[in-house]
Design a protein around this motif. Structure first.
Motif, mmCIF file in Angstrom:
data_model
loop_
_atom_site.group_PDB
_atom_site.id
_atom_site.type_symbol
_atom_site.label_atom_id
_atom_site.label_comp_id
_atom_site.label_asym_id
_atom_site.label_seq_id
_atom_site.Cartn_x
_atom_site.Cartn_y
_atom_site.Cartn_z
ATOM 1 N N LYS A 179 134.989 5.933 27.291
ATOM 2 C CA LYS A 179 136.383 5.923 26.843
ATOM 3 C C LYS A 179 136.509 5.385 25.422
ATOM 4 O O LYS A 179 137.233 5.943 24.600
ATOM 5 N N ASN B 32 131.216 11.951 26.566
ATOM 6 C CA ASN B 32 131.221 12.457 27.948
ATOM 7 C C ASN B 32 130.642 11.431 28.917
ATOM 8 O O ASN B 32 129.684 10.738 28.602
ATOM 9 N N LYS C 219 134.165 5.200 22.984
ATOM 10 C CA LYS C 219 133.492 6.057 22.000
ATOM 11 C C LYS C 219 133.916 7.525 22.083
ATOM 12 O O LYS C 219 133.485 8.338 21.281
ATOM 13 N N GLU C 220 134.751 7.841 23.077
ATOM 14 C CA GLU C 220 135.215 9.207 23.304
ATOM 15 C C GLU C 220 134.043 10.193 23.445
ATOM 16 O O GLU C 220 133.953 11.204 22.748
#
Length: 167
Positions: A95, A100, A97-98
């Motif tokens: 979340k 997967n 570091k955005e």
């Protein structure tokens, strides 16, 4: 299925694992209304344990059947797309570091492959850069035949200006 087992490199930072897949178009689902996959989709790349995540880098090779926006004929293009994505097991880190998130030792890249192919599609599909399109009068494909129609149409709002040129 396009799944990568990262258990072999999970404990060794900096280690890589090569992967290669041959998939069918139905394995990744439909693309867009005006294009579809033809034949196998090949995916080749490497997974690297960076210590904080797994970095997947590779290429997708496929053939796409499209409809030309000018002449409405089907044509095929062989395409190659590069990708680089990061995956982590840590949900909070994902979340922040955005990147997967995945669970366990298996990373499924089916959605990634589909998304890359879709996002790489041009907004305008042309069978060739010099496609002549269709006749605006009779609808003939001008790449195949010259129909002889008079396609010089003048906007009726500007027809009075045409008379000025005659004087």
């Amino acid at each position: 299925m396009m799944k990568i087992n990262v258990s072999e490199i999970a404990e060794q930072i900096g280690h890589e694992k090569a992967f290669s897949f041959d998939a069918k178009p139905e394995d990744i689902g439909p693309l867009l209304d005006d294009c579809k996959l033809e034949g196998p989709i090949m995916v080749k790349g490497t997974a690297t344990n960076t210590g904080t995540c797994f970095r997947l880098e590779g290429k997708i090779f496929c053939t796409i059947s499209e409809i030309c926006d000018r002449c409405l004929e089907y044509f095929q293009t062989k395409s190659e797309y590069s990708f680089a994505e990061e995956y982590t097991r840590d949900e909070e880190f994902a979340k922040i570091k955005e990147i997967n998130h995945f669970d366990g030792d298996i990373i499924n890249i089916g959605d990634l492959v589909r998304d890359i192919i879709i996002s790489a599609q041009p907004t305008k599909h042309l069978c060739s850069k010099d496609c002549k399109g269709l006749c605006s009068v009779c609808g003939a494909n001008l790449n195949k035949t010259e129909c002889g129609c008079n396609r010089e149409s003048i906007d009726p709002r500007l027809a009075a200006l045409q008379d000025l040129l005659k004087k």
